[in-house]
Motif scaffolding. Structure first.
Motif, PDB file in Angstrom:
ATOM      1  N   CYS A   1       0.978  -1.250  -0.104  1.00  0.00           N
ATOM      2  CA  CYS A   1       0.034   0.123  -0.114  1.00  0.00           C
ATOM      3  C   CYS A   1       1.221   1.326  -0.013  1.00  0.00           C
ATOM      4  O   CYS A   1       2.011   1.209   0.439  1.00  0.00           O
TER       5      CYS A   1
ATOM      6  N   ASP B   1       1.346   5.202   1.246  1.00  0.00           N
ATOM      7  CA  ASP B   1       0.876   6.266   2.161  1.00  0.00           C
ATOM      8  C   ASP B   1       0.771   7.316   1.664  1.00  0.00           C
ATOM      9  O   ASP B   1       1.440   7.727   0.524  1.00  0.00           O
ATOM     10  N   GLU B   2       0.501   8.533   2.596  1.00  0.00           N
ATOM     11  CA  GLU B   2       0.906   9.699   1.871  1.00  0.00           C
ATOM     12  C   GLU B   2       1.748  10.316   1.332  1.00  0.00           C
ATOM     13  O   GLU B   2       2.046  11.023   0.263  1.00  0.00           O
TER      14      GLU B   2
ATOM     15  N   ASP C   1     -10.031   5.649  -0.584  1.00  0.00           N
ATOM     16  CA  ASP C   1      -9.785   4.734   0.415  1.00  0.00           C
ATOM     17  C   ASP C   1     -10.755   4.010   1.153  1.00  0.00           C
ATOM     18  O   ASP C   1     -11.391   4.292   1.889  1.00  0.00           O
TER      19      ASP C   1
ATOM     20  N   THR D   1      -4.292   4.438   3.877  1.00  0.00           N
ATOM     21  CA  THR D   1      -3.412   4.276   2.656  1.00  0.00           C
ATOM     22  C   THR D   1      -4.241   3.709   1.515  1.00  0.00           C
ATOM     23  O   THR D   1      -5.194   3.531   1.675  1.00  0.00           O
TER      24      THR D   1
END
Length: 168
Positions: A43, A45-46, A73, A79
């Motif tokens: 996954c 993340d930001e 999401d 994520t």
């Protein structure tokens, strides 16, 4: 193992049909996802998403990235997994301005910012690409691209030519 490969292929085909994504685009999305999934967690993340978006030509703020993640999401994890990433990329492509993309390409030729493309500009581009074309061939290209026949290929001419020839 064989059954897993078939199941994965079927999933990919269904995903392509659902989103209208070509096999080439799907491969590019997968490559980008895997490249930017820095920790290989499956996954993004930001932080990883922001780097990814910048790499594919979208300049986004931290707040925009947070909104993007929230919009796709589906599982609420904070994520995005690959199916969510693909949905996001499709949304972003729909929002992309084709005129802006063509303008960027135009600027690759008009490096001096004159507002038009000349035979010299095309010669330089050919040299950089290792292509060999005569001045007559380049002049003919410019003549064809000069849609409004004012003797110069301006951004509007360039855009119309790209659209007319289906190059964009």
């Amino acid at each position: 193992m064989y059954r897993k490969a078939i199941a994965a292929a079927r999933k990919d085909k269904a995903r392509r049909q659902q989103t209208g994504v070509t096999e080439e685009q799907l491969a590019q999305f997968k490559e980008a996802f895997e490249l930017f999934d820095a920790d290989k967690s499956g996954c993004i993340d930001e932080k990883e998403l922001r780097a990814c978006m910048r790499a594919v030509g979208f300049d986004v703020s931290k707040q925009e990235v947070q909104r993007m993640i929230a919009s796709v999401d589906d599982d609420g994890s904070g994520t995005i997994e690959f199916p969510e990433f693909m949905k996001l990329m499709c949304q972003q492509q729909e929002r992309k301005d084709p005129k802006e993309d063509v303008k960027r390409v135009f600027m690759l030729y008009d490096t001096q910012g004159k507002g038009h493309i000349t035979v010299d500009d095309l010669q330089r581009a050919c040299r950089q690409l290792g292509e060999s074309m005569s001045d007559a061939q380049l002049a003919e290209m410019l003549r064809i691209a000069d849609v409004d026949k004012d003797g110069e290929v301006r951004p509007s001419d360039f855009y119309r030519t790209m659209r007319k020839t289906s190059l964009y």
